[in-house]
Structure formats: C-alpha cells, structure tokens
Write an enzyme that holds these catalytic residues in place. Sequence first.
Site, PDB file in Angstrom:
ATOM      1  N   HIS A 218      -1.940  -4.014   1.576  1.00 44.50           N
ATOM      2  CA  HIS A 218      -2.466  -4.808   0.453  1.00 44.50           C
ATOM      3  C   HIS A 218      -1.892  -4.358  -0.889  1.00 44.50           C
ATOM      4  O   HIS A 218      -2.603  -4.318  -1.893  1.00 44.50           O
ATOM      5  CB  HIS A 218      -3.996  -4.737   0.424  1.00 44.50           C
ATOM      6  N   ASP A 278      -7.392  -0.575   5.083  1.00 45.05           N
ATOM      7  CA  ASP A 278      -7.532  -1.583   6.138  1.00 45.05           C
ATOM      8  C   ASP A 278      -6.248  -2.393   6.332  1.00 45.05           C
ATOM      9  O   ASP A 278      -5.385  -2.438   5.457  1.00 45.05           O
ATOM     10  CB  ASP A 278      -8.675  -2.538   5.808  1.00 45.05           C
ATOM     11  N   GLU A 279      -6.155  -3.040   7.472  1.00 42.81           N
ATOM     12  CA  GLU A 279      -5.141  -4.056   7.774  1.00 42.81           C
ATOM     13  C   GLU A 279      -3.717  -3.619   7.435  1.00 42.81           C
ATOM     14  O   GLU A 279      -2.984  -4.331   6.750  1.00 42.81           O
ATOM     15  CB  GLU A 279      -5.465  -5.362   7.036  1.00 42.81           C
ATOM     16  N   VAL A 280      -3.318  -2.469   7.916  1.00 41.02           N
ATOM     17  CA  VAL A 280      -1.953  -1.996   7.670  1.00 41.02           C
ATOM     18  C   VAL A 280      -1.035  -2.545   8.764  1.00 41.02           C
ATOM     19  O   VAL A 280      -1.221  -2.254   9.949  1.00 41.02           O
ATOM     20  CB  VAL A 280      -1.887  -0.456   7.644  1.00 41.02           C
TER      21      VAL A 280
END
Length: 485
Positions: A218, A278-280
């Site tokens: 992100h 998160d969400e790597v």
Amino acid sequence: MNIMFAVSSGRYTRANFILPLLIIIQLGLHTVEGVWPLPQAFTSSTERYPLNPQAFYFGYGKQSAAQQGCSVLDTAFKRYFSLIFPDYSSGSTGLETFSQMVYQDDFGSYFVNKTEIEDFPRFQFRGILLDTSRHYLPVQAILKTLDAMAYSKFNVFHWHIVDDPSFPYQSSTFPDLSSKGAFHPMTHIYTQSDVRRVISYARLQGIRVLPEFDSPGHTKSWGKGQSDLLTPCYRGSTPSGTFGPVNPVLPSTYQFMEKLFKEVSSVFPDSYIHLGGDEVNFSCWKSNPDVRAFMQKMGFGADFTKLEAFYIENIVNITSALNKTSIVWQDVFDYHEKIPEDTVLHIWKGLPEVYQTELSRITKAGKRVLLAAPWYINHISYGQDWRNYYTVQPQNFSGTEEQKKLVIGGEVCMWGEYVDATNLNPRLWPRASAAAERLWSDEKQTSSVDSAFPRLQDFRCKLVRRGIQAEPLYVGHCKHEYQGV
C-alpha cells in the site's frame, strides 16, 4: 469527578464522570425513546419537570478532582448547551447521555424525565477508520465526523492517512512525499497545522487520533517522492519499469523509516501507532534478483513471509524505540512474525466463523486484539444492514475468560474507494452507531434488534437536528428534518 448542574427547579449532581458513571436526576408525563448507546443501567419514569435554559448551568462539585480550567470539560459544557437547547445561543452545559434525555413539547418547552443511570463503556477502544488516500477528505469533513463520533461515544479516530493512491500528509522531513505523492500538492494535503487542528479538536471531544502509515504494501504513492524506497519489479532479467512494495533489503529503507516515524511520533501524541502490514503482494519481490539474493543470504529460502516478517520486525523496533505501542493488521500474526508482547493485532478478514477462529488463535497467544472484520460499512446493501452490525458478538469465540478480556474493542472502517465528502456522513451514520452500541453497552440488554430500532430511529433524528446528514433507517419522518447545508 463530581459535576453539578442547576436548573430553575432545583440542583442535581452527576458523579464519577468517566468510569463508572452514576447519574440521578430528580425531576417531575412523557418519556423519550431512550438514549444511544444504551447505558449499562437506565430507568426512566413518566414524571417530568420543565427546564429553563436561561437558568440552567453546569459547575464543578466541591469534591471533583477537576475544576474550572479543565479545557476538555469547560469546552464540553459550552458545546452541549446548543445541542440541548438549540433555540438558545448562550449558556453552558454538557455530556452526551443527558443531552439526549432533554426533549421539547409541541409548544417548544424543554423537559427531562426523572431518570437513574449507571454507565461505563464495555470496551476501551471504540474506533472509526477514515481513509483519506483513496479520496481526500477536507479537514471540515473530518471535524464533522468527530462531532458525530462523540455523539455515539466513539473514542478513537483511526486516520488511515496515506495509501497507494495518494500521500496527502505533508511531512516536514520529507516534503516531496506529498508534493509528488498527493493528488494535488497544494489543495489535497494535510499540513502540520491541519493535523494539529484535528488532534486538538478530537481531544476536546474525548477522542484519540491514531495515525496509520501502512507498509510495506500500500505504498505506491510513497515512491513518487522518495526514490529507491520501493522494490523495482523485473520481467525476466530486466527491470519492467514498475515498482512493488517497500524494498526490505536496503539499509536506506530503514534509515528513511526511522526519520519518518520520528517525525510522525512527535506530530501525533497518542501512545499507539498503526503500522499496517496487510496485503503484501510478493510477486515483485520474487522477480527482483537482489531480493532473491538477500533471501538466500538470510536463509529464508523461497518463503517470502519470512522476508515480510524481517521487515515488520525492523519497523516495530523503530517505533518501540520511540516509545510507541504498535497496532498491526492480522497478517503480521498470520505470518508468524516476531513482535513485542504489547503489540495489538487488528482483525479485518472474513465472515464470523473465520474471524472467530482468528480471535481464538490470537488471544490464545496472549495478544490483545481489535475486531474490525464485521464492521466494514463501506460495503453497502439495500435495506437495514445496520441490523447485521448490531448483532455482532465480539467475544463470541472459543476461549477462556482471560482470552476474552484480550479483546480490547473494535472499529468501524470506512474505506474510501467510493466515498468522499459528498457521501461520507449518510453512508457512515447511523449505521456506525449500531456498532457503537455494541462496543459501549451491555450485550444482554441490547440483544434485540427490534427493541433497538425505535431508539436508533430517534437517535438518527437527533443526529439530523445536530446537522449530521444521517440517512433514514426506514419509512418515517423527524420532527426537525434536515434543512440543507
């Protein structure tokens, strides 16, 4: 802390302002629908007495630990006068529960019923997340949200201030982050003065400001203003010209992060900081030969969760050295990363059976946890979806009583893909208020959605009269309809 308030018909005392709360109002045939969120104990009769706004005031009791000069209370006294008596423009009064108990008859006279209240919050952390990266929210929109948060007794503003699309935070240490990473370098940024204004305004509402600088994923907007921060992606043996997550293999990455978080820690005074995690997406790391070589050197093999763990552990160490307690998304726990014992895990994934399992796993490991998964209210559907938010049971999972005490609260998330200042308030309120009652009130006393409906409908009308564009729950009307901007 004792606070006394006086009216023309007598004097009444409010005890223990913070926790626990005991209010006894002796006044003397009508009742309000109730207050929102519901106090731990609430008994109201039809006996009523009139209130004279010109003779009504708040003061500090002689036994109070706080006295005149306490800015939070002094400001609250003044703020609530116009909320309780909107037809009058001067005077002072305060406190949310009491403000909801005062009502007007058809002739404009004010009344309050004889009521006994004992109150305190069920959970210590009751948050709202706003995303100001996917759409920029003007400062005034944030302040209006803080007003509405206070009305529902939320006490944490989780400011997801930057993300992939834009970097609106204006850093004094790295000004290029916003000058190159914001949607516009002048109009779509939060200056240091803006941030101080939000923090100061929130404090006077009893709200903490929790900043989030999410990494290593992100972070696309970060790379526009900070060269060599993001990982170059490869197509075969040549760079593709695109970039992935933060580059975790360069010493310069951690030097940059140390300087940035030193600044952030001084700008945002709260003892907690949210680090994301998160969400790597590992595909870019996998494509980069330097990253792969680092993996082999460190003995990580082909397990890129170990590389993320290496990165997060370094960032947490940086913030720990700055005397900040870290909050991270649940991915950090799921990847078995080594983090300090006091780190708080934030659950955002899954349906009830999924997040209940995660609650059990995280608390069994002795970690404190926040629940957000059931309260992603940027997801909308036709009808009364607030009922789903109201029936969430944050401690309904397999575990001991000690485990359940590790659930320190929850959070309503308003992600900004389809939300800006034009639709923020109607989408947020009163749907978020359903979660507010779940986080404040006794679960057994608030188990009936049908019983809650008339109170929430009445509370929605209070929000509307206070200038909050709260959407209707169903067919009906408010005595005082929204009058426009």
